[in-house]
Design an enzyme around this catalytic site. Sequence first.
Site, short mmCIF file in Angstrom:
data_model
loop_
_atom_site.label_atom_id
_atom_site.label_comp_id
_atom_site.label_asym_id
_atom_site.label_seq_id
_atom_site.Cartn_x
_atom_site.Cartn_y
_atom_site.Cartn_z
NE ARG A 1092 -0.58 -122.73 -31.98
CZ ARG A 1092 -0.29 -123.71 -32.83
NH1 ARG A 1092 0.03 -123.43 -34.09
NH2 ARG A 1092 -0.32 -124.97 -32.44
CE LYS A 1162 -3.28 -125.89 -34.91
NZ LYS A 1162 -2.70 -126.02 -36.27
CB CYS A 1389 6.16 -129.12 -42.89
SG CYS A 1389 4.57 -129.45 -42.10
CB CYS A 1428 -0.71 -131.26 -45.18
SG CYS A 1428 -0.73 -130.11 -43.80
#
Length: 1528
Positions: A1092, A1162, A1389, A1428
């Site tokens: 990313r 990721k 989100c 979270c």
Amino acid sequence: MAEESNSRVSTPEEAVARIAYLASDVIVSVQPSLASDSEFSGHLKRFAGRKDASLVAKSHNAVPEILSVRHNNDPLLSVFGPIRSGRLVSVTTTSSTLLPSIAHLYTLANLPVVLHVALSPRNSPDYSAITSIRNSGWTFLQSQSLQEAQDIALTAHALAIRSGKGVIHFFDPASASRSAPIASEDPAVVREILNLDSVRRFQSAPVSGSTIYADDGRVAVVADQPERLTGRANGAPSTEVEVASLNGTSHLSSKSSQISGTSSPSSVSAATTIEPAAPVITSEDIYKYATSVWATLKELTGRQYSAFEWSGSAKAENAIFVFGADGALFTEAIATAQSGEAFAGAGVITARLYRPWLGAKLIDAIPKSVKKVAVLEQVLRKTTKWGPLLIDVLTSVKSGPGGIETIVGNQLGYVTRTSVRQILKALFENLVSEKPVQNLEVGEREQPQQAPEYGLEKPKLETAYTKILNQLFGSRAYVANSLDADNAGVSNTISATPEYGFGALLARKERRQKFVGEVKEAASSGRFLTDTPKRALAKWMANADDVKKAEEAAGNVVSTLNIDNTRLSRGLLENKQFFRKQSLWLVGSDAWAYDLGNSGVHHVLASGENVNMLIIDSTPYSERAAADANRRKKDIGLYAMNFGNAYVASTAVYSSYTQVLQAMDEADKFNGPSIVLAYLPYFGEHESPLTVLQETKQAVDIGYWPLYRWNPENETKGKPNFSLDSEHIKKELKEFLDRDNKLTQMMRKEPAYGAVLSEDFGTEIRAQQKRKAKDAYNQLLEGLFGAPLTILFASDNGNAQSVAKRLGTRGRARGLKTTVMAMEDYPVEDLPTEENIVFVTSTAGQGEFPQNGLSFWHAIKDSTELDLASVNFSVMALGDSHYWPRKEDKIYYNKPGKDLDRVLSNFGAKRLADVGLGDDQDPDGYQTGYNEWEPKLWEALGVANVEGLPDEPPPITNEDIKIASNYLRGTIVEGLNDTSTLAISAADQQLTKFHGTYMQDDRDIRDERKAQGLEPAYSFMIRCRLPGGVSTPKQWIQMDDISNELGNETMKLTTRQTFQFHGVVKSKLKPAMQAINRALMTTIAACGDVNRNVMCSPLPSQSKYHREVYACSQKISDHLLPSTTAYHEIWLTDDNDKKTLIAGDAVQDFEPLYGPTYLPRKFKISIGIPPHNDVDVYAHDIGLIAIKGEDGRLAGFNLLAGGGMGATHNNKKTYPQVGRMLGFVKTADVHIACEKVMLVQRDFGDRKNRKHARLKYTIDDLGVDVFRSKVEDYWGQKFEAPKPFHFDSNIDLFGWTKDETGLNHFTCFIENGRIEDTPEFQMKTGLREIAKVLKGEFRLSPNQHLLISNVADEDLPAIKTLMAKYKLDNIQFSGLRLSSSACVAFPTCGLAMAESERYLPVLITKLESALEENGLRQDSIVMRMTGCPNGCARPWLAEVAFVGKAYGAYNMYLGGGYHGQRLNKLYRASIKEEEILAIMKPMLKRYALEREEGEHFGDWTIRAGIIKATTEGRDFHEGVAEEESDEE
């Protein structure tokens, strides 16, 4: 209540409220505002909150309904509906509401309504509020002491019930409050006085009629039941049963407390019978009923009342008739008078029954010896020469027998205990004089200053719109009815009316026209020192009516006149505000929406005058349903549009700030009346902007408050009159547009709006949708054999849904007819007809049902009618036994499933299998419990041993989706073209992440949309790929345009140094992507299982060095970019999907680096530049630490690998981790070294378990040495030994910095990275203005802040001026706030469990007082919050962190390293704000007292023994301060 059985009542309002509560079905509580209680409402709410029972209410639990209404919102409108439906209604109010309600009083006079009126102003009440309405047909009763307030309140209710007429009970609250406290009412007495038989007769026969303003012909008639002369028939005691009262347990007649089973319509009471033959109620009837009530009251209590009360000697010759406050003061003073005083031996008359006026009863009450009477009237707003009471008394005395010779009228002012004797002396001296003076004023005319009971308020939040007026128009803005204005003695109540404001605006316009004439005369007078003023004035006059040109000329005129300084110039300058063409505004509330046709709004519209109205509606969306339908609140927007001559806009500042600006600007330019409706839901001053935001979003999204603009002038320009600025409009607005034929035209022009514009909310009932879906599915099952099995699920994260669907598939394979659906889609009324039904539910929040199961649960849990004796059922519950670690919270584990199992069993259903408990803490997670439960289910259904069952296909994983996607193409194009939904498929949702966008929905309005039968408000988040976070000024403006035109008008600066846009709907997704690429940015690989955005420290102090490091970030980013051309095919084609904007037409169908399945998870890279670790270099898959060579240039990087922030609550197999050192890499090789680390992860990362797929787990599984050797094998080179380095912080340094080249850099504080405009802070506008002139660049910081970089010294003044203008130079915040960071979380989100970005600033504000008290305001303490445990704001490295566990609940972590080098550890689990503050405040105090020199907070918590240090990720869960218990 029992605990109040011996309570004392100390105020008349409480005494009245208690009686009204006991004697009413509905109480209309008139309040200053919905957020502020009246003297009555606080008591009423307390009773209702305790569920205290009324003696008459027929509602559930006998609790009366309390309707709270603002005093200026036409409160008596709320009476019509309930009273006509057979519900007894009382109203508690001050006298300020009476005159505005006079039209309703006439209509309600013949209905048994009771108004309890506290006279105002307090301490010196104005009785003209009563005398002005004395002929409205109501019965009027007066009380003057606390005990009288209780007794007369009861009399009022009994009299209303008995006579069928309205009763107004009025009293002076101040004088009554001076009485000693009294005992609370006796419920038995109340019951006896009310006569519950009459109550039930009224309640059983609703009243016909629907008019509100017109006379419906109803009159009260004499009842046909015999009148009771005493409280008890024949003196016999009544049968008694236990009932609840406000004081606990009392007794009621069992006969009276029930509706007679033999009652018939012909035996109804006076209040409900309209019989032409029945005699109409007369004054004598009212007197008879009142005396009957008082006779019963005397029998029961010993207290005696009569229509007129006489106090004093029976042989008195002189008397006073007091109609005002403090009659008791006069009585007491006369009773204690010395023989020589003028008023000794006199008497006092007061009216208990003021209307109907019974002159004969007055004569009877006055001793025959009385010759002279002084009438005292406390009527402050006198409109006639003779007072109304004086006329009453004169008429009675003149027509009746008696010896009264002289009657003198007096006007009563403010009376005190110290002044009463002097007042009486003056009164009686005048009374006995030969020629008494009429209308003598006695007492003080001016009362002590006090706040008005129901004064107008201007909530803090409400100033948002007036601030925008000032921002837009500056000194041009003129608000005629501002609460801050001095209106020459006019009361706030009057000055705030539209009539007053309109008149003031007309006067303002006339004054300016006069001023223009004065200027014209002055310009031709020749009385200036030079001709310069004449020329300036002439130029101004030529443009006086042109806003822009007049503004331009005004400055020159004022300057010229100041220089001239003649008497003539000074005279003109006294009114210099008129040199500008003012923007004229009236500001009002939604109170103006009531009785619209008769209000000033009508006059403004009808006048056609060029004035603007800003009307602020503060009714919260969540309370709209509680609003009384009979209140007839008008839609001012529709009303104004129907006039045809007005500009109309509907706006909401917390939905679209830009649209508010546009609407106000257009209103100002419109030549005619303009109305701007502004939504601002208001609960009270305590309410947070977050609540206001959520309420606004719901109102706008559902169409309750549509955003639009209507401009009749557009028609002459060939443009549509109507512009819709939100997605939905409400039914009434649609109908208007249909009539005007505008909607059809707009739908043709904007086809994308067609579907949503034509929706009529409320026409598609949710129950019908459920029924249709279930019936359709049943048809599909008709031909199948086997027993039926219905499977219902409630799923929060998809697990329960997956289990249910898999169970359904297995059931069908066993020959069962299975139906699978969400609980919310199931018609609850079908539950008793089911043969076999299974429930699968997960656990949300604190033991709550998931959202899609709540409606089902609420429908059955309180049902009293379900009979499930023929139903077989079983429940499978999914939860986490460690999610709530404290023993007292263990009840939350699988609570929904357990509760459902219990309730179904209580309804008689039979268990197929005991409740199954799936626990995430078991070795196989919830599968352990599920695998025990499922075989029992099949056994009970007789299908356990079925042969030949087909193999189940494995669940589709992300790896499957990637393989099948044809290099990230999937069916994204097809999904974008599907206009039937705002969503895309689940598989495409995974694939679009690789393209830089996530599908989300607005969780603030998710529940409301579901209730409306709508799909969630899906939209997309777009994230740019911006290596190093560097943006040109031009790019900044382009990003700003994208957010305004295609997003939600805000931008987010992320913790990965890039731009993020929210609220992009599907139809705007492709245009947004194209706009980003036109700005020479891209979004590919900003998300997804690829490398990313590469981060790089902004480092403002060393610009040349930064350029070298930044170049490496770009090189790494480009090198690791995916090769597929799917991105260009999908997003960068033209409208015909033919021409590509980039990369030609070639189709790249291979990935040389990634392969067809890309990476397991990721992959993130960051570059830190010592001594600043602002990128949190330890937190990423690869962390590069820049090493400066001896020549001052970049030599290379120490490479860390295996950092990562993601974790899962209570799953100890997941944890955050810090990067491990692999060694040093030269600058030229760094991109290759990063590639090889990534390729080892590609080949050895876990592709089966995504919770174990990050590089940190690969390294932990292999070991650092093994992993390093594999990378070196792929690379063909060895890492060198790491070079020494040092970090001293991971925060940003705010303010101005000059680099080694002489260029300047300013770090702006952007709280949590949100770039937006608010009425208080136009940050977004300010940054755009800076971008227009900036010659340098912007740098986005990893801590979500912004650097204005590379500013030359000669450009500093212009930049600083703009920064000061827009308050962007303000960095005077606490060190805690400056060091804080938060992820987005709610509302967009989908993973968020709690608030973060919107809540952290609120929490810090509540901690800052403790910082100030302990001298810590300037100390940097790194605090982070996430919604979270995925860790987007990198909370695990903060000194103190809060990670969302459930809505409003957080896990608290302590002990992170200030330099970002050490992970923190769990300190407390699942705590809420109250606990957070209780922990943090003492801890901050300890830190201030105990810390050593230079010791940071995280280090101190470890040294002080508060928390144990976390050495690396694998001991993150070890030695936590709050161990989790295994006990249930």
